[in-house]
Scaffold this motif. Structure first.
Motif, PDB file in Angstrom:
ATOM      1  N   ALA A  81       0.828  -1.208   0.000  1.00 17.14           N
ATOM      2  CA  ALA A  81       0.000   0.000   0.000  1.00 17.14           C
ATOM      3  C   ALA A  81       0.863   1.259   0.000  1.00 17.14           C
ATOM      4  N   GLU A  82       1.941   1.269   0.789  1.00 14.60           N
ATOM      5  CA  GLU A  82       2.844   2.423   0.809  1.00 14.60           C
ATOM      6  C   GLU A  82       3.486   2.641  -0.556  1.00 14.60           C
ATOM      7  N   HIS A  83       3.970   1.574  -1.144  1.00 19.18           N
ATOM      8  CA  HIS A  83       4.659   1.712  -2.425  1.00 19.18           C
ATOM      9  C   HIS A  83       3.701   2.099  -3.549  1.00 19.18           C
ATOM     10  N   LYS A  84       2.470   1.637  -3.485  1.00 20.76           N
ATOM     11  CA  LYS A  84       1.483   2.064  -4.471  1.00 20.76           C
ATOM     12  C   LYS A  84       1.167   3.550  -4.302  1.00 20.76           C
ATOM     13  N   LEU A  85       1.063   3.993  -3.064  1.00 19.84           N
ATOM     14  CA  LEU A  85       0.831   5.408  -2.796  1.00 19.84           C
ATOM     15  C   LEU A  85       1.960   6.261  -3.365  1.00 19.84           C
ATOM     16  N   TRP A  86       3.179   5.777  -3.219  1.00 17.73           N
ATOM     17  CA  TRP A  86       4.348   6.519  -3.694  1.00 17.73           C
ATOM     18  C   TRP A  86       4.638   6.277  -5.174  1.00 17.73           C
ATOM     19  N   ARG A  87       3.869   5.381  -5.804  1.00 20.69           N
ATOM     20  CA  ARG A  87       4.139   4.981  -7.193  1.00 20.69           C
ATOM     21  C   ARG A  87       5.588   4.520  -7.342  1.00 20.69           C
ATOM     22  N   CYS A  88       5.994   3.709  -6.384  1.00 24.88           N
ATOM     23  CA  CYS A  88       7.380   3.269  -6.272  1.00 24.88           C
ATOM     24  C   CYS A  88       7.507   1.838  -6.786  1.00 24.88           C
ATOM     25  N   PRO A  89       8.254   1.620  -7.866  1.00 19.53           N
ATOM     26  CA  PRO A  89       8.298   0.284  -8.481  1.00 19.53           C
ATOM     27  C   PRO A  89       9.343  -0.664  -7.910  1.00 19.53           C
ATOM     28  N   HIS A  90      10.299  -0.141  -7.121  1.00 18.66           N
ATOM     29  CA  HIS A  90      11.459  -0.961  -6.753  1.00 18.66           C
ATOM     30  C   HIS A  90      11.682  -1.029  -5.243  1.00 18.66           C
ATOM     31  N   PRO A  91      10.802  -1.688  -4.491  1.00 20.04           N
ATOM     32  CA  PRO A  91      11.117  -1.930  -3.083  1.00 20.04           C
ATOM     33  C   PRO A  91      12.352  -2.815  -2.958  1.00 20.04           C
ATOM     34  N   ALA A  92      13.080  -2.616  -1.862  1.00 22.51           N
ATOM     35  CA  ALA A  92      14.332  -3.367  -1.669  1.00 22.51           C
ATOM     36  C   ALA A  92      14.597  -3.519  -0.182  1.00 22.51           C
ATOM     37  N   ILE A  93      15.545  -4.383   0.131  1.00 18.68           N
ATOM     38  CA  ILE A  93      16.041  -4.475   1.502  1.00 18.68           C
ATOM     39  C   ILE A  93      17.506  -4.080   1.526  1.00 18.68           C
ATOM     40  N   GLY A  94      17.912  -3.485   2.649  1.00 23.04           N
ATOM     41  CA  GLY A  94      19.306  -3.096   2.811  1.00 23.04           C
ATOM     42  C   GLY A  94      20.195  -4.238   3.247  1.00 23.04           C
ATOM     43  N   GLY A  95      19.596  -5.363   3.625  1.00 26.07           N
ATOM     44  CA  GLY A  95      20.356  -6.520   4.056  1.00 26.07           C
ATOM     45  C   GLY A  95      19.511  -7.395   4.968  1.00 26.07           C
ATOM     46  N   LEU A  96      20.089  -8.486   5.399  1.00 24.15           N
ATOM     47  CA  LEU A  96      19.433  -9.458   6.267  1.00 24.15           C
ATOM     48  C   LEU A  96      20.192  -9.566   7.584  1.00 24.15           C
ATOM     49  N   SER A  97      19.579 -10.193   8.576  1.00 30.20           N
ATOM     50  CA  SER A  97      20.311 -10.483   9.803  1.00 30.20           C
ATOM     51  C   SER A  97      21.375 -11.541   9.522  1.00 30.20           C
ATOM     52  N   MET A  98      22.397 -11.566  10.334  1.00 32.69           N
ATOM     53  CA  MET A  98      23.567 -12.398  10.046  1.00 32.69           C
ATOM     54  C   MET A  98      23.252 -13.886  10.016  1.00 32.69           C
ATOM     55  N   GLU A  99      22.149 -14.298  10.600  1.00 31.97           N
ATOM     56  CA  GLU A  99      21.817 -15.727  10.623  1.00 31.97           C
ATOM     57  C   GLU A  99      21.579 -16.290   9.224  1.00 31.97           C
ATOM     58  N   TYR A 100      21.307 -15.420   8.244  1.00 36.39           N
ATOM     59  CA  TYR A 100      21.085 -15.872   6.874  1.00 36.39           C
ATOM     60  C   TYR A 100      22.393 -16.134   6.125  1.00 36.39           C
ATOM     61  N   TYR A 101      23.484 -15.579   6.604  1.00 35.85           N
ATOM     62  CA  TYR A 101      24.729 -15.664   5.850  1.00 35.85           C
ATOM     63  C   TYR A 101      25.520 -16.895   6.261  1.00 35.85           C
ATOM     64  N   CYS A 102      25.000 -18.031   5.806  1.00 37.50           N
ATOM     65  CA  CYS A 102      25.615 -19.318   6.076  1.00 37.50           C
ATOM     66  C   CYS A 102      25.247 -20.242   4.919  1.00 37.50           C
ATOM     67  N   ALA A 103      25.769 -21.443   4.953  1.00 39.12           N
ATOM     68  CA  ALA A 103      25.536 -22.366   3.843  1.00 39.12           C
ATOM     69  C   ALA A 103      24.060 -22.634   3.615  1.00 39.12           C
ATOM     70  N   ASP A 104      23.268 -22.682   4.674  1.00 43.73           N
ATOM     71  CA  ASP A 104      21.834 -22.951   4.537  1.00 43.73           C
ATOM     72  C   ASP A 104      20.998 -21.684   4.358  1.00 43.73           C
ATOM     73  N   GLY A 105      21.634 -20.526   4.518  1.00 44.82           N
ATOM     74  CA  GLY A 105      20.882 -19.281   4.498  1.00 44.82           C
ATOM     75  C   GLY A 105      20.344 -18.892   3.143  1.00 44.82           C
ATOM     76  N   VAL A 106      21.024 -19.293   2.082  1.00 46.77           N
ATOM     77  CA  VAL A 106      20.554 -18.966   0.730  1.00 46.77           C
ATOM     78  C   VAL A 106      19.174 -19.554   0.492  1.00 46.77           C
ATOM     79  N   LYS A 107      19.034 -20.853   0.766  1.00 48.43           N
ATOM     80  CA  LYS A 107      17.740 -21.514   0.556  1.00 48.43           C
ATOM     81  C   LYS A 107      16.663 -20.917   1.463  1.00 48.43           C
ATOM     82  N   ARG A 108      17.019 -20.663   2.702  1.00 50.94           N
ATOM     83  CA  ARG A 108      16.032 -20.090   3.629  1.00 50.94           C
ATOM     84  C   ARG A 108      15.509 -18.755   3.098  1.00 50.94           C
ATOM     85  N   PHE A 109      16.417 -17.880   2.688  1.00 48.07           N
ATOM     86  CA  PHE A 109      16.010 -16.571   2.176  1.00 48.07           C
ATOM     87  C   PHE A 109      15.147 -16.698   0.926  1.00 48.07           C
ATOM     88  N   LEU A 110      15.578 -17.520  -0.013  1.00 47.74           N
ATOM     89  CA  LEU A 110      14.830 -17.640  -1.268  1.00 47.74           C
ATOM     90  C   LEU A 110      13.474 -18.302  -1.061  1.00 47.74           C
TER      91      LEU A 110
END
Length: 259
Positions: A81-110
């Motif tokens: 709803a916020e992005h539609k209000l702003w007519r913003c096409p490209h939401p993004a994240i600045g990063g993840l918590s460190m628990e994702y940066y491991c061998a199993d974290g790729v699959k978990r994130f995706l």
């Protein structure tokens, strides 16, 4: 081949966006520098409608955000709803918590991303991932960032390559832009310099064009690979006025033919 537009990543000005009146004043100053587009990040509490009004009043388009991963997971309807209000096409994240940066974290994130990206896509939006340097830690023969893009489609996950952090992790920013062709609407632009303090050498953020990164190569790849926005950011201005830092980066990019 279309040149990407210059935008301001407002995290640079986070000390000046704590309240809605400060946000409005900051947006006016950013527009006065010459920027036409911004990425929202680092704001204090503010009604999205007031943000939309303040940006519109000074002719700025909100083309992207950095939104917390937890909000995507738990409050996706509000995010949309916020992005539609702003007519913003490209939401993004600045990063993840460190628990994702491991061998199993790729699959978990995706796995977590898949339904989120699908719903965003139905609303005309995509999802971009912004890197720092720790994504270049290798797990097996490839680093985390390579694995996350190799195991996802461009329709699900876009790349928001940060050239400074790629270089800080030992990577080649131009190579990473080229590798991300077809999935890179956003490029984070900040330079890297070195200063000497006594008998020590310190690596620092710098305004675009004022450091040591290979901008001709980076920008050539950005144009050829479909980058839409060059988002200027400086994580630390080391006591310098951050508005002046954004203005210097803007002037240098404008001097190279970007708008």
């Amino acid at each position: 081949m279309t040149k990407p537009m210059i935008g301001a990543q407002l995290y640079t000005l986070r000390a000046h966006t704590k309240t809605m009146p400060d946000i409005a004043a900051t947006l006016k100053k950013v527009a006065a520098i010459g920027y036409k587009t911004v990425q929202v990040s680092g704001f204090g509490p503010a009604d999205p409608k007031d943000v939309a009004r303040a940006a519109g009043d000074c002719g700025l388009r909100i083309v992207s955000t950095h939104t917390a991963w937890g909000r995507f997971r738990e409050k996706l309807d509000d995010v949309i709803a916020e992005h539609k209000l702003w007519r913003c096409p490209h939401p993004a994240i600045g990063g993840l918590s460190m628990e994702y940066y491991c061998a199993d974290g790729v699959k978990r994130f995706l796995d977590e991303l898949a339904p989120i990206a699908e719903k965003l896509g139905r609303e005309g939006m995509d999802f971009s991932y912004h890197n720092h340097r720790h994504e270049l830690i290798k797990f097996g023969s490839k680093n985390w960032l390579e694995q996350v893009y190799d195991n996802s489609s461009p329709s699900t996950l876009k790349a928001e390559i940060d050239v400074y952090w790629i270089a800080a992790g030992g990577g080649d920013p131009a190579w990473w832009v080229r590798r991300s062709k077809g999935r890179i609407p956003l490029l984070h632009c900040k330079d890297m310099t070195l200063i000497r303090t006594g008998d020590k050498c310190e690596q620092r953020f710098a305004e675009v064009g004022e450091g040591n990164l290979n901008w001709p190569a980076i920008l050539k790849e950005a144009e050829e690979c479909g980058v839409e926005y060059l988002l200027v950011e400086q994580d630390d201005c080391y006591g310098k006025d951050p508005f002046e830092a954004l203005a210097l980066s803007y002037r240098n990019l404008a001097g190279w033919g970007y708008k």
